[in-house]
Design a protein around this motif. Structure first.
Motif, PDB file in Angstrom:
ATOM      1  N   THR A 114     -60.369 -36.977  30.211  1.00  0.00           N
ATOM      2  CA  THR A 114     -59.591 -35.743  30.370  1.00  0.00           C
ATOM      3  C   THR A 114     -59.400 -35.357  31.823  1.00  0.00           C
ATOM      4  N   ASN A 115     -60.336 -35.730  32.696  1.00  0.00           N
ATOM      5  CA  ASN A 115     -60.266 -35.330  34.104  1.00  0.00           C
ATOM      6  C   ASN A 115     -59.605 -36.371  34.999  1.00  0.00           C
ATOM      7  N   ASN A 116     -59.227 -37.491  34.453  1.00  0.00           N
ATOM      8  CA  ASN A 116     -58.587 -38.536  35.240  1.00  0.00           C
ATOM      9  C   ASN A 116     -57.105 -38.189  35.424  1.00  0.00           C
ATOM     10  N   GLY A 168     -56.211 -33.020  23.603  1.00  0.00           N
ATOM     11  CA  GLY A 168     -55.035 -32.143  23.597  1.00  0.00           C
ATOM     12  C   GLY A 168     -54.046 -32.371  24.709  1.00  0.00           C
ATOM     13  N   LEU A 169     -54.148 -33.517  25.395  1.00  0.00           N
ATOM     14  CA  LEU A 169     -53.202 -33.790  26.493  1.00  0.00           C
ATOM     15  C   LEU A 169     -51.782 -33.957  25.957  1.00  0.00           C
ATOM     16  N   PRO A 179     -65.583 -36.198  17.824  1.00  0.00           N
ATOM     17  CA  PRO A 179     -65.995 -34.796  18.011  1.00  0.00           C
ATOM     18  C   PRO A 179     -66.014 -34.389  19.486  1.00  0.00           C
ATOM     19  N   SER A 180     -66.386 -35.319  20.366  1.00  0.00           N
ATOM     20  CA  SER A 180     -66.464 -34.992  21.795  1.00  0.00           C
ATOM     21  C   SER A 180     -65.097 -34.649  22.361  1.00  0.00           C
ATOM     22  N   MET A 181     -64.071 -35.401  21.952  1.00  0.00           N
ATOM     23  CA  MET A 181     -62.719 -35.125  22.434  1.00  0.00           C
ATOM     24  C   MET A 181     -62.215 -33.783  21.911  1.00  0.00           C
ATOM     25  N   LEU A 182     -62.514 -33.477  20.667  1.00  0.00           N
ATOM     26  CA  LEU A 182     -62.054 -32.216  20.095  1.00  0.00           C
ATOM     27  C   LEU A 182     -62.780 -31.021  20.716  1.00  0.00           C
ATOM     28  N   GLU A 183     -64.042 -31.199  21.082  1.00  0.00           N
ATOM     29  CA  GLU A 183     -64.766 -30.115  21.750  1.00  0.00           C
ATOM     30  C   GLU A 183     -64.104 -29.755  23.078  1.00  0.00           C
ATOM     31  N   ILE A 184     -63.654 -30.778  23.798  1.00  0.00           N
ATOM     32  CA  ILE A 184     -62.955 -30.516  25.057  1.00  0.00           C
ATOM     33  C   ILE A 184     -61.624 -29.829  24.799  1.00  0.00           C
ATOM     34  N   ALA A 185     -60.937 -30.228  23.718  1.00  0.00           N
ATOM     35  CA  ALA A 185     -59.667 -29.583  23.374  1.00  0.00           C
ATOM     36  C   ALA A 185     -59.873 -28.093  23.092  1.00  0.00           C
ATOM     37  N   VAL A 186     -60.977 -27.757  22.425  1.00  0.00           N
ATOM     38  CA  VAL A 186     -61.278 -26.345  22.132  1.00  0.00           C
ATOM     39  C   VAL A 186     -61.628 -25.608  23.416  1.00  0.00           C
ATOM     40  N   THR A 198     -56.344 -25.203  23.882  1.00  0.00           N
ATOM     41  CA  THR A 198     -55.009 -25.725  23.586  1.00  0.00           C
ATOM     42  C   THR A 198     -54.300 -24.823  22.577  1.00  0.00           C
ATOM     43  N   GLU A 199     -52.991 -24.845  22.622  1.00  0.00           N
ATOM     44  CA  GLU A 199     -52.193 -23.983  21.753  1.00  0.00           C
ATOM     45  C   GLU A 199     -52.274 -24.404  20.288  1.00  0.00           C
ATOM     46  N   GLY A 200     -52.421 -25.693  20.035  1.00  0.00           N
ATOM     47  CA  GLY A 200     -52.447 -26.182  18.663  1.00  0.00           C
ATOM     48  C   GLY A 200     -53.839 -26.178  18.062  1.00  0.00           C
ATOM     49  N   ASP A 201     -53.900 -26.163  16.743  1.00  0.00           N
ATOM     50  CA  ASP A 201     -55.173 -26.283  16.038  1.00  0.00           C
ATOM     51  C   ASP A 201     -55.562 -27.757  15.948  1.00  0.00           C
ATOM     52  N   VAL A 202     -56.866 -28.028  16.000  1.00  0.00           N
ATOM     53  CA  VAL A 202     -57.352 -29.401  15.943  1.00  0.00           C
ATOM     54  C   VAL A 202     -58.301 -29.558  14.765  1.00  0.00           C
ATOM     55  N   ILE A 203     -58.278 -30.755  14.165  1.00  0.00           N
ATOM     56  CA  ILE A 203     -59.069 -31.036  12.974  1.00  0.00           C
ATOM     57  C   ILE A 203     -59.826 -32.331  13.181  1.00  0.00           C
ATOM     58  N   LEU A 204     -61.114 -32.347  12.820  1.00  0.00           N
ATOM     59  CA  LEU A 204     -61.917 -33.563  12.867  1.00  0.00           C
ATOM     60  C   LEU A 204     -61.652 -34.349  11.594  1.00  0.00           C
ATOM     61  N   SER A 205     -60.999 -35.488  11.733  1.00  0.00           N
ATOM     62  CA  SER A 205     -60.609 -36.264  10.557  1.00  0.00           C
ATOM     63  C   SER A 205     -60.355 -37.715  10.944  1.00  0.00           C
TER      64      SER A 205
END
Length: 297
Positions: A44-46, A82-83, A102-109, A113-120
Motif C-alpha cells: 500500500t505504501n509503495n 482499496g487502491l 484480512p491484512s489488506m482489508l484492515e488497511i482499507a478500513v 475508503t468510500e466503498g464497503d469491503v467484505i472478507l470473502s
C-alpha cells in the motif's frame, strides 16, 4: 483480425512472451498468507505500485463503458487495500470490494475508503443478490484461482463457481473487466472456457502488445449480451485491432461420432495399429474384434 480463443497460435503470440517475464507470487503461497501484515503495508505504501494500480483500475473502468450521466454500482473483486476502489470513487461511482486477505482489508478500513469491503474467498462464489451490480472490475486477481492452494481446491470448480455466481449478481447487459497476468496460454484458455460455460460472452483486449513492461491484458466479459452484439473495445498502443474474441457456444460433453464410411471393425483396427506404433500392449485381432455383442449370451 479477430481470432477464436481456442486457437493456441494466436494466444501464444498474445501471452507467451509476457508470461515468461513475470514473477509468480501465487506460486509462493495462498493470497491470505502471501499478503500478510508486512506485505500489505509494503504494497500500500509503495508509490510505484500505487501508480500502476490506479492506472490499471482507470483503464478497467474505461473498458466498462458505463454511462456518464449517472453513477453506477461496481463490484471490485480482490479489492485489497482499496487502491483500485479509489479509482472507482474518482470516476463518480459507488463500489463494494471483496478480498481474501484480512491484512489488506484492515488497511482499507484504516484508510477510510468510500466503498464497503467484505472478507470473502472468490473461489467460494460471489455472495450477492441477482442483478446487484452494473459492472465488475478486478486487478491482478483472477490468476490466483488457477492454483490449488489446498487439497480441497479444484481450479475448474472454483472458477466455475465464481463465474456462475458472478453472472447472476450482474444486471443484464453489464460488463466485467479483469486485468490478468496469465502464466501460460492454457491458463488463459481455462479461465475463458469456464466463463463461457457460465453464460458470458466477450474477449481479450491487449494494451501495448509490443512493449514488455507496458503490456497489459484485460478479459472483458458481457453478461446477457449475445455474441453478435458484443462490441469489443480497441487495445491501446496498436495500429490494428488487438482483441481476441470468443463465443458462448456451450460444450455439451458429447463425444463426436465417427463420420465417413469407416466401419466399427476398421476403426478399432486402426486404433490398435496406432497403439502398437506407440509401443503399447494391444490384444491380438480375431474374428470377434469389433463384433457387436448380442443382448444375451
Amino acid at each position: 483480425t479477430q481470432n477464436p480463443l481456442n486457437r493456441s497460435s494466436g494466444i501464444n503470440a498474445e501471452y507467451g512472451e509476457f508470461a515468461l517475464t513475470m514473477s509468480r507470487p501465487e506460486h509462493i503461497g495462498p493470497p491470505e498468507l502471501f499478503y500478510n501484515e508486512s506485505e500489505a503495508i509494503k504494497y500500500t505504501n509503495n508509490s510505484r505500485i500505487i501508480e500502476i494500480q490506479m492506472a490499471m483500475s482507470s483503464r478497467a473502468i474505461e473498458l466498462l463503458n458505463l454511462p456518464d450521466d449517472q453513477p453506477s454500482f461496481i463490484l471490485d473483486v480482490g479489492c485489497g487495500s482499496g487502491l483500485s476502489g479509489e479509482g472507482i470513487t474518482e470516476a463518480g461511482h459507488y463500489w463494494v470490494g471483496m478480498d481474501v486477505s484480512p491484512s489488506m482489508l484492515e488497511i482499507a478500513v484504516e484508510r477510510e475508503t468510500e466503498g464497503d469491503v467484505i472478507l470473502s474467498d472468490i473461489g467460494e462464489g460471489v455472495p450477492f443478490r441477482a442483478g446487484t451490480f452494473d459492472g465488475v472490475i478486478s486487478i491482478s486477481v483472477l490468476q490466483w484461482l488457477c492454483n490449488a492452494d489446498k487439497v480441497s481446491h479444484n481450479p475448474f470448480k472454483r472458477l466455475r463457481r465464481f463465474f456462475t455466481m458472478l453472472y447472476s449478481s450482474m444486471r443484464s447487459g453489464g460488463r466485467a473487466v479483469f486485468q490478468v497476468y496469465p502464466e501460460s496460454p492454457k491458463q488463459m484458455e481455462l479461465i475463458t472456457e469456464q466463463a463461457t460455460r457460465c453464460g458470458f460472452t466477450g474477449g481479450v483486449v491487449v494494451d501495448y502488445p509490443n512493449s514488455t513492461k507496458a503490456k497489459k491484458i484485460f478479459l472483458c466479459l458481457f453478461a446477457g449480451t449475445p455474441v453478435t452484439s458484443c462490441q469489443m473495445p480497441q487495445g491501446l498502443g496498436c495500429e490494428q485491432e488487438n482483441t481476441v474474441q470468443y463465443s458462448n457456444d456451450r460444450f455439451t460433453g458429447k463425444k463426436r461420432r465417427r463420420t465417413g464410411d469407416v466401419t466399427r471393425k476398421e476403426w478399432i483396427q486402426n486404433k490398435k495399429q496406432k497403439m502398437r506404433a506407440q509401443g503399447k500392449e494391444v490384444t491380438a485381432d480375431s474374428k470377434y474384434s469389433g463384433r457387436k455383442r448380442k443382448p444375451k449370451f
